[in-house]
Design an enzyme around this catalytic site. Structure first.
Site, PDB file in Angstrom:
ATOM      1  N   ASP A 106      19.726  49.043  21.800  1.00 25.17           N
ATOM      2  CA  ASP A 106      20.861  48.406  22.472  1.00 25.17           C
ATOM      3  C   ASP A 106      21.348  47.216  21.650  1.00 25.17           C
ATOM      4  OD1 ASP A 106      20.377  50.169  24.544  1.00 25.17           O
ATOM      5  OD2 ASP A 106      19.203  48.712  25.707  1.00 25.17           O
TER       6      ASP A 106
HETATM    7  N1  URA Z   1      14.736  50.732  25.728  1.00 21.38           N
HETATM    8  C1  URA Z   1      15.789  49.963  26.130  1.00 21.38           C
HETATM    9  O1  URA Z   1      15.977  49.731  27.314  1.00 21.38           O
HETATM   10  N2  URA Z   1      16.611  49.471  25.183  1.00 21.38           N
HETATM   11  C2  URA Z   1      16.441  49.692  23.860  1.00 21.38           C
HETATM   12  O2  URA Z   1      17.228  49.194  23.040  1.00 21.38           O
HETATM   13  C3  URA Z   1      15.350  50.472  23.465  1.00 21.38           C
HETATM   14  C4  URA Z   1      14.523  50.983  24.417  1.00 21.38           C
END
Ligand code: URA
Length: 236
Positions: A106
């Site tokens: 993310d």
């Molecule tokens: N899980 C999440 O919630 N976000 C990420 O970026 C990676 C794994």
């Protein structure tokens, strides 16, 4: 085809040194040699490992990098905003096939992300069969209650909108509001959704390692070359 003779203009363009139409000018401006002989003709056929540009070996035909992703960059080729690829040298941004991230983090998640132009490797490591371990450290809004490790290890946790429960995951308490979590699948926003399922909220997320590759020695936005090739990499 790797390890074969290619026209120098096509090869330089594949590796991002210049476009095919710029190759004649590139050969004039730079000392390009093959087996010690100066290359001046765009049609000249060369073997990758014999070529030097201004005395330096060409970039590898297959490129795989490990980056410590900083916050605020997007793992996508076409979203609005600052893309992770903009942190790479221009030449690598022009490679064809393109470098792509192996899976995604993310925008607000930091840490270990692999980038590769090896489609086979990318497929192997993102396939649901891969089970590549991913280790995260999560900082939480509320204190851990104490039952999270058991819930995550159970193999019965169903996330909203999923058809199957999550595979068992290992969680270790690092402090009242901090946990280390190892998962071996990669569902959308998985870590945030896992903690949300326990009534908590992730306020900061860092991926410590992906498939054993950790970013302990890399500053945010730093990267290093890895020697990984899909054909040497059997995950079955
Ligand atoms: N899980 C999440 O919630 N976000 C990420 O970026 C990676 C794994």
């Amino acid at each position: 085809m790797k390890n074969s003779f290619k026209r120098i203009d096509a090869h330089l363009s594949t590796l991002g040194y210049c476009s095919r139409s710029e190759a004649a000018a590139f050969l004039k401006k730079h000392q390009v040699s093959s087996g010690g002989v100066r290359v001046r003709d765009v049609k000249c056929k060369v073997f990758h490992t014999n070529v030097l540009v201004d005395g330096k070996e060409l970039d590898p035909e297959t490129l795989t990098l490990l980056m410590n992703k900083p916050e605020g960059v997007i793992c996508s080729h076409n979203d609005a905003g600052k893309l992770i690829y903009s942190l790479l040298p221009q030449r690598w941004q022009r490679r064809n096939p393109k470098l792509s991230t192996i899976g995604r983090l993310d925008i607000d998640t930091t840490g270990a992300i692999l980038l590769t132009d090896d489609g086979g490797l990318n497929h192997k490591l993102t396939s649901p069969k891969s089970k590549a371990p991913k280790v995260y450290e999560a900082i939480l809004a509320a204190s851990l209650k104490g039952d999270e490790a058991e819930i995550f290890a159970s193999g019965r946790l169903m996330l909203h909108g999923e058809k199957k429960p999550l595979l068992p995951a290992k969680m270790e308490v690092l402090s009242e509001k901090k946990a280390r979590l190892e998962i071996c699948e990669g569902k959308y926003h998985q870590v945030k959704r896992m903690f949300a399922a326990t009534g908590n909220k992730v306020v900061a997320l860092h991926r410590v390692s992906f498939n054993g590759c950790d970013v302990d020695d890399l500053e945010p936005a730093q990267y290093k070359l890895l020697m990984l090739h899909s054909d040497e990499y059997n995950l079955e």
